[in-house]
Design an enzyme around this catalytic site. Structure first.
Site: not given
Ligand code: GLU
Length: 472
Positions: A242-243
């Site tokens: 994920s970011k």
């Protein structure tokens, strides 16, 4: 062994992310290890989503990482003739055919296959119709003209080992769209062959394309390259990256003050190892990266490790190189990155800073004139008490009268003040540090004052005594 040629083939539909950067790095390292060539190709056939600014950004990130490429940059949109010539060859040798089915008809075929519990596919109805070019027609590969039904397409992947797929799984895929543009698989095969690519390293999201591409190599009578599909990069929790966990663009890491060497080192270890070694110079990576020891299981990206590596690289970088790297960050903070100031202040934080941002923030704090220094309220309340200010005032007169202002003289004077008066260092040190820096943490005080110089040191102490203590 013939010359090894690898390539990186990004689509300019976004910035270079760490997944792509790792693929690029592996391809680059393999080429450099064997003294071969590393080529760069911009796959810009998706006209809707491709942007020049992304190409520019990808190139800038490649340069920042130190991944230089050989030969000219190739753009797929400039190579349509080459693809068309290859499609024409396939039409001539009978391994491709024109198909006039409308998209709706193809959809209906897919639905019908699904209803029968089969894989959705084109049913090959135009195979023997001998259509010619027509408005809206596409060119398809005749899979069974290349390999008989029931046979298997197989290859030995550098990462995954032996991979085999039944030809029956493969569709008569489109090679040329109705608008005349080649499809991804067609363009990639023509390009890789034309560029002499011997080793195709890419993300394993492409592994299902490889059997299709192998059919095209066979149909065109071209030798196969070696394929290596590197596994996905996962987050530290082994979920999709994920970011928050680092699925970011290389340029964002650059903005965060990371050093390229740290990111390269971190990427290299995602799916590759060399014994227990954790830290590698670029030269070592080139020396050790021979295409073996590639791991087929997904690698977890460890942001903590990246930070740790970055701190290591920062400490190892010579001060003059660091000055060049930190200068833009200092300028971004509104200060002139004068070389003499950088040379005086960098050594104070060389061992302490973990990123170029931390380093720039610390340096900028020292560059500011005393009247511009911001004081942290908590630090002031804690250290600049009445007693603390008393020490700062006393030290001010002491330092003002010192014959010289070097770290050793300052150290002796400060220790004498503490010891001769029977104080404890912790009664004096924190007050002086907050007076000088506005915050509680910082380098060794005599070094700090010597770097600031007498004038700035005394002005900061005067200012500190005038700063009001926030109401408790
Ligand atoms: N352009 C493709 C991508 O960005 C890569 C194709 C390949 O490496 O074969 O995913």
């Amino acid at each position: 062994m013939s010359k090894i040629i690898t390539r990186f083939a990004p689509s300019p539909t976004g910035h270079l992310h760490i997944g792509g950067a790792r693929t690029a790095l592996f391809s680059w390292l393999l080429a450099r290890h064997y003294g071969g060539e590393f080529r760069l190709r911009i796959e810009d056939t998706d006209l809707e989503r491709s942007r020049q600014e992304y190409t520019d950004s990808i190139l800038a990130s490649m340069r920042w990482l130190g991944l230089d490429w050989d030969g000219d940059l190739a753009y797929q949109t400039k190579r349509t003739e080459l693809y068309n010539a290859a499609v024409d060859r396939l039409l001539e040798n009978g391994t491709a055919y024109w198909c006039t089915c409308t998209p709706d008809e193809v959809d209906a075929m897919r639905e019908a296959a699904k209803a029968k519990g089969e894989k959705p596919r084109y049913d090959g109805r135009c195979r023997d119709k001998h259509h010619g070019p027509a408005q809206g027609a596409v060119v398809r590969l005749n899979v069974n003209a290349v390999m008989p039904a029931g046979s298997r397409v197989a290859f030995d992947d550098m990462v995954k080992g032996h991979v085999a797929v039944s030809v029956d799984e493969l569709d008569d895929m489109v090679l040329r769209r109705s608008d005349g543009m080649p499809t991804y698989n067609m363009a990639v095969v023509v390009d890789d062959h034309d560029m002499g690519v011997t080793h195709v390293i890419r993300g394993d999201d492409h592994v299902s394309n490889t059997p299709k591409q192998i059919l095209l190599y066979k149909a065109l009578g071209w030798p196969l390259p070696v394929f290596g599909h590197v596994p996905m990069i996962l987050g530290p929790d082994r979920q999709k990256l994920s970011k928050r966990h680092g699925a970011r663009a290389v340029v964002e890491y650059q903005k965060d003050g990371l050093l390229p060497g740290a990111l390269v080192n971190c990427l290299a270890r995602l799916g590759w190892s060399h014994g227990d070694q954790e830290i590698f110079t670029m030269d070592e990576l080139i020396r050790f990266f021979d295409g073996t020891n590639l791991n087929s299981s997904a690698a977890a990206f460890d942001f903590e490790r990246l930070n740790w590596l970055n701190a290591h690289y920062l400490h190892e970088t010579p001060a003059d190189t660091l000055a060049e790297l930190v200068a833009p960050f200092v300028a971004e903070r509104g200060m002139e990155p004068a070389p003499d100031a950088l040379a005086r202040f960098i050594p104070l934080y060389h061992e302490r800073a973990k990123t170029l941002i931390e380093l720039a923030d610390s340096i900028v704090r020292l560059m500011k004139s005393a009247d511009k220094l911001d004081y942290d309220e908590k630090a002031v309340a804690k250290a600049l008490t009445e007693e603390g200010r008393g020490h700062v005032r006393a030290l001010h007169s002491l330092f003002a009268s010192l014959p010289s202002f070097d770290a050793e003289t300052l150290n002796t004077a400060l220790n004498a003040y503490v010891n001769d008066n029977g104080f404890k260092f912790k009664q004096v040190g924190p007050a002086l540090r907050v007076a000088l820096l506005g915050i509680q943490n910082g380098p060794h005080l005599p070094d700090l004052m010597a770097a600031l110089g007498r004038d700035a040191t005394l002005k900061r102490m005067e200012r500190a005594c005038a700063v009001s203590t926030p109401a408790a």
